[in-house]
Design a protein around this motif. Structure first.
Motif, PDB file in Angstrom:
ATOM      1  N   TRP A  92      45.668   8.350 -40.005  1.00 37.14           N
ATOM      2  CA  TRP A  92      45.724   8.796 -41.391  1.00 37.14           C
ATOM      3  C   TRP A  92      45.015  10.129 -41.501  1.00 37.14           C
ATOM      4  O   TRP A  92      44.316  10.559 -40.591  1.00 37.14           O
ATOM      5  CB  TRP A  92      45.093   7.773 -42.348  1.00 37.14           C
ATOM      6  CG  TRP A  92      43.717   7.292 -41.995  1.00 37.14           C
ATOM      7  CD1 TRP A  92      43.393   6.176 -41.274  1.00 37.14           C
ATOM      8  CD2 TRP A  92      42.464   7.904 -42.358  1.00 37.14           C
ATOM      9  NE1 TRP A  92      42.029   6.045 -41.149  1.00 37.14           N
ATOM     10  CE2 TRP A  92      41.435   7.090 -41.813  1.00 37.14           C
ATOM     11  CE3 TRP A  92      42.103   9.025 -43.082  1.00 37.14           C
ATOM     12  CZ2 TRP A  92      40.083   7.390 -41.978  1.00 37.14           C
ATOM     13  CZ3 TRP A  92      40.758   9.334 -43.242  1.00 37.14           C
ATOM     14  CH2 TRP A  92      39.775   8.515 -42.700  1.00 37.14           C
ATOM     15  N   VAL A 129      43.166  12.839 -44.725  1.00 37.08           N
ATOM     16  CA  VAL A 129      42.753  13.048 -46.106  1.00 37.08           C
ATOM     17  C   VAL A 129      42.609  14.547 -46.323  1.00 37.08           C
ATOM     18  O   VAL A 129      41.931  15.229 -45.544  1.00 37.08           O
ATOM     19  CB  VAL A 129      41.410  12.354 -46.401  1.00 37.08           C
ATOM     20  CG1 VAL A 129      40.887  12.754 -47.783  1.00 37.08           C
ATOM     21  CG2 VAL A 129      41.552  10.845 -46.316  1.00 37.08           C
ATOM     22  N   THR A 155      35.989   6.470 -45.550  1.00 42.11           N
ATOM     23  CA  THR A 155      37.028   6.095 -44.581  1.00 42.11           C
ATOM     24  C   THR A 155      37.722   4.784 -44.939  1.00 42.11           C
ATOM     25  O   THR A 155      38.793   4.491 -44.398  1.00 42.11           O
ATOM     26  CB  THR A 155      36.434   5.981 -43.165  1.00 42.11           C
ATOM     27  OG1 THR A 155      35.472   4.912 -43.128  1.00 42.11           O
ATOM     28  CG2 THR A 155      35.773   7.281 -42.751  1.00 42.11           C
ATOM     29  N   LYS A 172      39.867   6.054 -47.912  1.00 42.13           N
ATOM     30  CA  LYS A 172      40.650   7.198 -47.413  1.00 42.13           C
ATOM     31  C   LYS A 172      40.797   8.263 -48.498  1.00 42.13           C
ATOM     32  O   LYS A 172      41.899   8.701 -48.841  1.00 42.13           O
ATOM     33  CB  LYS A 172      42.009   6.741 -46.879  1.00 42.13           C
ATOM     34  CG  LYS A 172      41.900   5.784 -45.699  1.00 42.13           C
ATOM     35  CD  LYS A 172      43.266   5.359 -45.188  1.00 42.13           C
ATOM     36  CE  LYS A 172      43.138   4.471 -43.951  1.00 42.13           C
ATOM     37  NZ  LYS A 172      42.323   3.281 -44.166  1.00 42.13           N
TER      38      LYS A 172
END
Length: 381
Positions: free
Chosen positions: A123, A125, A166, A169
């Motif tokens: 992922w 951000v 985290t 996210k």
């Protein structure tokens, strides 16, 4: 030679290819499997942060097995991107900067979470486009001890820290650290910064990632000492060194930091002979051996405190005495020691290689030559 005679061989070759194509209409699709690295990772698996001096806009992290001298994989990062590993060994983080037209255009900054098993992004951000565009520092990016938050150092030139959650996210907050630099993680919910007036600042955050308080404690005298900001954490103690070779440890385990006694890397005689510290990440510690390793110059001068060196001095952290020396075949810029009971010392050399020492035996184990372009830091689990 006539045109017809010149073309004849080509026509014949084309006819042959067409005939072969008709006979073998389609080749079966080749399946390429995904490489999966073992988990949990070996404590000797190393991640080499490569800022690539010849092409700053695209960095990389090269993953290697220094025991087998084998490359395991690579991830592509952004412009001089700092990287760090999670404490659970599942994630490699990089704070990346990209431009819409490669070298110019709209800037986009992201925190990328890479899976350490398949080296693919899990992922990302988007973060404020303020991430410090500096030669990669170990504590320009850090994670809380429980991996809940990642801290990203910003420089615009005002300084701040972006806190990323985290779990959610998302960006949790941006915390100003005016007059101070970097973010040295402290436990689950705090980070430290070095300030220009010689203070060590501790910033505390809550479970929402927002600041809950801060304190400052006198640490060094900037009018008398030139402190190298590239410290090193061993448990809950950070070790810093001045450019003239004084080690300044600080214990951050309590409510307030505790300054531990300073000690010198050199004797009076060694200083008279010209010995002094040098290198980029110039210190490493093997915690299971309780030993520190420091890059040293034999003709030290004010302009050499960042220069590479082949000479590595070994210290017993209990006695604070020098107990040996190591020498690499090529000058080394940055050091890293693995944390297991059979540790390796890994040094990035000036030709893009990795110099390898077995610290249990003190033997030189060879090198991985030209494994990177500009290897500046080494990380391990």
């Amino acid at each position: 030679m006539s045109v017809a005679r010149f073309l004849a061989p080509s026509v014949l070759a084309l006819s042959t290819c067409l005939a072969m194509g008709a006979a073998h209409a389609e080749l079966p699709t080749e399946s390429i499997g995904e490489t999966v690295l073992p988990f949990p990772p070996s404590p000797h698996r190393a991640y080499i942060v490569d800022v690539e001096f010849e092409n700053f806009i695209a960095g990389r992290v090269t993953v290697v097995d220094p025991e087998q001298k084998k490359m395991l994989g690579m991830v592509s990062t952004g412009f001089v991107a700092p990287s760090t590993l999670s404490h659970d060994a599942k994630t490699l983080y990089s704070a990346d900067t990209f431009y819409s037209r490669g070298t110019r255009g709209v800037r986009t900054d992201v925190l990328t979470a890479w899976d350490t098993s398949n080296l693919r992004p899990k992922w990302e951000v988007e973060i404020p486009a303020k991430r410090a565009s500096i030669l990669t520092q170990k504590y320009a990016l850090g994670a809380s001890s429980d991996d809940r938050f990642v801290y990203i150092y910003n420089f615009t030139p005002s300084t701040s820290v972006t806190v990323v959650d985290t779990q959610e996210k998302k960006v949790a907050s941006e915390i100003a650290i005016s007059g101070c630099v970097l973010n040295y993680p402290v436990g689950k919910r705090a980070f430290a910064s070095l300030c220009g007036d010689g203070q060590l600042q501790i910033t505390k955050i809550g479970d929402d990632g927002k600041e809950t308080g801060r304190s400052q404690t006198p640490f060094f005298d900037p009018n008398k000492e030139k402190l190298n900001e590239r410290g090193l954490a061993v448990g809950e103690t950070y070790f810093f060194v001045t450019t003239d070779g004084m080690v300044k440890p600080v214990d951050v385990s309590g409510d307030k930091p505790k300054m531990l006694p300073s000690w010198s890397l050199t004797t009076d005689e060694e200083r008279k002979k010209g010995w002094g510290t040098g290198g980029w990440q110039l210190m490493a510690v093997a915690p299971k051996l309780n030993r520190m390793y420091v890059l040293m110059h034999e003709e030290h001068s004010a302009g050499k405190w960042e220069d590479p060196s082949p000479f590595i001095w070994v210290y017993d952290l209990k006695t604070q005495k020098k107990i040996g020396t190591l020498e690499a075949p090529k000058p080394v810029w940055s050091l890293h020691a693995t944390t297991d009971d059979k540790p390796l010392l890994l040094g990035t050399d000036i030709e893009g290689g990795l110099q390898i020492f077995d610290l249990k035996t003190g033997k030189y184990n060879g090198a991985m030559d030209k494994i990177a372009k500009t290897p500046i830091l080494v990380l391990s689990h």
